[in-house]
Design a protein around this motif. Structure first.
Motif, PDB file in Angstrom:
ATOM      1  N   ASP A  52     -24.918  23.701  14.855  1.00 47.00           N
ATOM      2  CA  ASP A  52     -23.964  22.674  14.460  1.00 47.00           C
ATOM      3  C   ASP A  52     -24.663  21.373  14.083  1.00 47.00           C
ATOM      4  O   ASP A  52     -24.143  20.274  14.295  1.00 47.00           O
ATOM      5  N   ARG A  53     -25.860  21.509  13.519  1.00 42.47           N
ATOM      6  CA  ARG A  53     -26.585  20.363  12.969  1.00 42.47           C
ATOM      7  C   ARG A  53     -27.094  20.724  11.577  1.00 42.47           C
ATOM      8  O   ARG A  53     -26.944  21.840  11.113  1.00 42.47           O
ATOM      9  N   ARG A  54     -27.707  19.762  10.923  1.00 42.84           N
ATOM     10  CA  ARG A  54     -28.446  19.996   9.697  1.00 42.84           C
ATOM     11  C   ARG A  54     -29.764  19.230   9.784  1.00 42.84           C
ATOM     12  O   ARG A  54     -29.797  18.077  10.233  1.00 42.84           O
ATOM     13  N   HIS A  55     -30.848  19.891   9.347  1.00 43.28           N
ATOM     14  CA  HIS A  55     -32.142  19.238   9.220  1.00 43.28           C
ATOM     15  C   HIS A  55     -32.668  19.485   7.810  1.00 43.28           C
ATOM     16  O   HIS A  55     -32.199  20.380   7.098  1.00 43.28           O
ATOM     17  N   ILE A  56     -33.665  18.693   7.409  1.00 48.19           N
ATOM     18  CA  ILE A  56     -34.200  18.760   6.063  1.00 48.19           C
ATOM     19  C   ILE A  56     -35.441  19.656   6.024  1.00 48.19           C
ATOM     20  O   ILE A  56     -36.311  19.573   6.891  1.00 48.19           O
ATOM     21  N   TYR A  57     -35.487  20.488   4.983  1.00 51.41           N
ATOM     22  CA  TYR A  57     -36.603  21.406   4.766  1.00 51.41           C
ATOM     23  C   TYR A  57     -37.066  21.283   3.319  1.00 51.41           C
ATOM     24  O   TYR A  57     -36.353  20.774   2.455  1.00 51.41           O
ATOM     25  N   LYS A  58     -38.262  21.799   3.073  1.00 53.24           N
ATOM     26  CA  LYS A  58     -38.731  21.932   1.700  1.00 53.24           C
ATOM     27  C   LYS A  58     -39.340  23.316   1.523  1.00 53.24           C
ATOM     28  O   LYS A  58     -39.777  23.958   2.493  1.00 53.24           O
ATOM     29  N   VAL A  59     -39.354  23.789   0.272  1.00 59.42           N
ATOM     30  CA  VAL A  59     -39.947  25.079  -0.046  1.00 59.42           C
ATOM     31  C   VAL A  59     -40.465  25.026  -1.471  1.00 59.42           C
ATOM     32  O   VAL A  59     -39.877  24.354  -2.331  1.00 59.42           O
ATOM     33  N   SER A  60     -41.572  25.690  -1.731  1.00 66.89           N
ATOM     34  CA  SER A  60     -42.087  25.797  -3.095  1.00 66.89           C
ATOM     35  C   SER A  60     -41.181  26.717  -3.897  1.00 66.89           C
ATOM     36  O   SER A  60     -40.533  27.605  -3.344  1.00 66.89           O
ATOM     37  N   VAL A  61     -41.162  26.527  -5.196  1.00 66.95           N
ATOM     38  CA  VAL A  61     -40.260  27.331  -6.025  1.00 66.95           C
ATOM     39  C   VAL A  61     -40.791  28.736  -6.261  1.00 66.95           C
ATOM     40  O   VAL A  61     -40.057  29.605  -6.732  1.00 66.95           O
ATOM     41  N   ASP A  62     -42.054  28.990  -5.914  1.00 63.14           N
ATOM     42  CA  ASP A  62     -42.651  30.286  -6.225  1.00 63.14           C
ATOM     43  C   ASP A  62     -43.107  31.081  -5.005  1.00 63.14           C
ATOM     44  O   ASP A  62     -43.714  32.139  -5.144  1.00 63.14           O
ATOM     45  N   ARG A  63     -42.829  30.581  -3.801  1.00 64.97           N
ATOM     46  CA  ARG A  63     -43.203  31.341  -2.609  1.00 64.97           C
ATOM     47  C   ARG A  63     -42.385  30.872  -1.413  1.00 64.97           C
ATOM     48  O   ARG A  63     -41.936  29.731  -1.354  1.00 64.97           O
ATOM     49  N   ALA A  64     -42.221  31.769  -0.452  1.00 63.05           N
ATOM     50  CA  ALA A  64     -41.367  31.503   0.713  1.00 63.05           C
ATOM     51  C   ALA A  64     -42.152  30.778   1.800  1.00 63.05           C
ATOM     52  O   ALA A  64     -42.454  31.332   2.869  1.00 63.05           O
TER      53      ALA A  64
END
Length: 693
Positions: free
Chosen positions: A358-370
């Motif tokens: 019941d929360r949200r946190h910020i993430y990042k990911v590259s567009v070409d790999r997990a």
């Protein structure tokens, strides 16, 4: 004598516990930020702040990120600020003033009951502040890559105007239908757009060098969401079926097909590169941003619900090498591509501890790999991230259980540094807020129900409780202040109700977001049986079993879809819910499913029967609990006639009820004073019916 003394002591104790320590207006006085945006170059940001109904635009830039107000609107007049963007050169801000963009009709709003007709207008202003420049009546402005030109739409036609307003706006071109979804080519010489023709839609391209429009792969389908390749040679878009076909079942679940196409802009040749799995979960995703289609650096990125959770995928431009970028049982939303098109930032409820659900946190990911990486963590809530033009600086909206939403910088060591904290009023009761707790219990069919429990700091035996029901229904309430303005008002009201002496249970019932596809898309829900109502009833019964809560003193309130479920609760289970407030709810689900010239659906009679069973007005004869009905008469989401009809039925039955009607405002309380009025009426009614008695 001893009994009288004991009663007096208990009464004094009760009065002390229920005594107010802050006003409702003070807890609603927070500066609500939205429309956060970042420049394509450098590290500049802008956002709109609603300060007790007075809406203005603020800016900040590296290194200090000091909040600076650049507009000077002074009235609580209900005119919202939307579509905020910063020009590529960082010199201009463009925005829209007016309308209700959370409603089905985003047209002008006259919540102030002004004798002058309101407008929806596009404006520009220098990033550093200065004179406000009106660019024309219209909506949804898009700045050119060269920073010198703005497109916007008026009456379905796309207009163009210099960003400095040097000449009057004019039509960019004429095209049949309602035109939208326009995107500049990377070099700023062409514009791709969607031409909606009711039962079908086309992708078109306008070129400054040509005298006619180019239609890309026109068909009998509905084509939408065009995105340019980084080199400007190709477009990708989403294709879904056109309207029509044989009359199908109303009640049966069926796959809603969609596919991704690419087209060579030069010669118009195109092909489908990916087709959604022909499963229920593979249907067109009904989430924020839909498919969130974007053309990143050498990869096409999109959202899909195909594995039971809304996730990000990427693939080569020919459809090969599809990759799941965000594997796991969590929701991905608020998706934003970096300016260099190599990284995506987003919000998610990936579970580190159970409360993160019941929360949200910020993430990042590259567009070409997990290679998904968390940028924030802990007990806060972070949403709507943007990445600055340096492709490193990430800014988001941040709140906690106690502190309302503010823009915030995410530092390199993954800390959250607030921007504009001084905008929170000095009398805001920050230290009086309670921290809600994540709770889980089962509905009668064994399915889990989730919620946040707000408990008084000092609870007495047999004290009253409230079930709060959010709207949407595709929403999720959090363990802190909501990033949606409508629900931030309700969060403040829940805190105020706790201060009055109530325990409040905010229910995340099925149909909502954050818990996967099966929770989001349950069987027999809505007008097909209202299966989600059992979660609301279960919440009331769960409260009634808790120590120190009076089982005969449980109330309920909610707005929109929450108003609908509140009305169902009061109609079907007045013995459980002792009083309630139905705020602009849908009170009857009856509809005419027939279409002229087409055969009736094979299950039309059963669907009509279920719609009747799912409608609160069906239960008028068992509706005995005191009720307050609230509605604004310019509601663009739920027809005002829904409440007119319910009131007439009550009057015919000679059932006493209370009401509050707000002339000229919409579903979203565009005026701060109206939001306060509605919240005060709700709190007063529940207090009179459940505490004072």
């Amino acid at each position: 004598m001893k009994k009288s003394l004991l009663f007096l002591l208990l009464l004094l104790s009760s009065v002390q516990i229920f005594a107010q320590s802050f006003t409702l207006k003070s807890v609603l006085s927070y500066p609500f930020p939205n429309q956060l945006t970042a420049s394509a170059n450098g590290a500049k940001i802008a956002w709109a702040a609603n300060e007790q109904g007075i809406r203005n635009i603020y800016t900040a830039e590296a290194p200090s990120f000091k909040a600076t107000k650049v507009t000077d609107f002074k009235e609580d007049d209900g005119q919202e600020l939307t579509s905020i963007s910063i020009s590529a050169d960082g010199k201009w801000i463009v925005f829209v003033r007016g309308g209700d963009h959370g409603g089905r009709d985003g047209g002008p709003v006259n919540a102030n009951s002004s004798i002058t007709a309101p407008k929806v207008q596009v404006f520009s202003i220098p990033f550093t502040g200065g004179d406000l420049i009106p660019l024309g009546e219209g909506d949804y402005p898009v700045l050119s890559p060269k920073s010198n030109e703005v497109l916007f739409v008026n009456a379905g036609q796309i207009k163009t105007v210099p960003v400095d307003g040097a000449i009057t706006a004019k039509n960019l071109f004429y095209a049949k239908g309602v035109n939208s979804g326009y995107k500049w080519s990377p070099d700023g010489k062409q514009v791709a757009f969607v031409s909606n023709r009711t039962d079908h839609s086309f992708i078109g391209i306008y070129s400054k060098e040509k005298t006619s429009l180019q239609w890309l792969q026109p068909s009998f389908s509905k084509d939408n969401a065009p995105v340019w390749s980084p080199d400007g040679k190709y477009l990708a878009f989403i294709r879904t079926p056109g309207s029509g076909g044989e009359t199908d079942s109303i009640l049966a679940k069926r796959h809603q097909p969609w596919a991704i196409w690419t087209v060579n802009v030069n010669d118009g040749t195109g092909k489908p590169i990916w087709k959604a799995p022909e499963t229920i979960m593979g249907s067109y995703p009904s989430i924020e941003g839909g498919t969130n289609l974007t053309w990143a650096a050498n990869r096409i990125v999109f959202s899909s619900y195909e594995d039971g959770w809304p996730h990000l995928y990427s693939m080569n431009p020919d459809g090969s090498n599809k990759i799941l970028l965000t594997p796991g049982n969590f929701t991905v939303e608020n998706i934003k591509l970096s300016h260099d098109k190599k990284t995506i930032v987003f919000a998610a409820n990936k579970i580190v501890d159970v409360h993160d659900l019941d929360r949200r946190h910020i993430y990042k990911v590259s567009v070409d790999r997990a290679n998904m990486e968390a940028l924030t963590s802990g007990k806060g809530i972070e949403t709507y991230p943007v990445m600055a033009g340096d492709n490193q600086t990430v800014i988001c909206l941040s709140s906690t259980a106690e502190r309302p939403l503010l823009p915030a910088l995410i530092t390199k060591d993954k800390k959250v540094e607030l921007i504009g904290e001084q905008l929170i009023p000095a009398d805001f009761p920050l230290n009086e807020m309670v921290e809600p707790k994540h709770v889980r219990f089962n509905a009668p069919d064994g399915k889990p129900v989730y919620g946040q429990l707000f408990s008084p700091k000092k609870a007495i035996k047999n004290h009253p409780a409230i079930v709060y029901v959010h709207g949407g229904p595709q929403r999720q309430m959090y363990l802190g202040w909501s990033p949606m303005d409508y629900y931030s008002i309700d969060y403040a009201l829940n805190q105020y109700l706790v201060q009055l002496g109530f325990t409040v249970l905010s229910v995340n019932y099925r149909l909502g977001l954050g818990y996967g596809y099966d929770f989001h898309k349950p069987a027999n829900a809505g007008a097909q049986g209202a299966s989600e109502y059992q979660d609301i009833k279960a919440a009331g019964e769960w409260l009634a079993k808790q120590p120190d809560i009076g089982g005969q003193r449980i109330g309920i309130y909610g707005g929109s879809y929450g108003g609908y479920l509140t009305a169902l609760a009061l109609g079907k289970d007045s013995k459980l819910f002792a009083a309630g407030v139905d705020i602009h709810g849908v009170n009857n689900r009856f509809s005419n499913s027939g279409v002229e010239g087409k055969a009736p659906a094979p299950d039309a009679d059963l669907a009509a029967k279920l719609a009747m069973q799912s409608s609160p007005v069906t239960y008028i004869n068992t509706w005995t609990s005191p009720t307050l009905i609230i509605h604004a008469d310019d509601d663009r989401n739920v027809a005002f006639s829904q409440s007119v009809d319910l009131a007439k039925r009550f009057e015919d039955k000679k059932f006493e009820f209370e009401f509050l009607v707000i002339p000229d405002d919409t579903h979203h309380w565009m005026k701060f004073s109206n939001g306060v009025k509605v919240s005060e009426a709700t709190a007063d009614f529940l207090k009179r019916k459940l505490i004072d008695k």
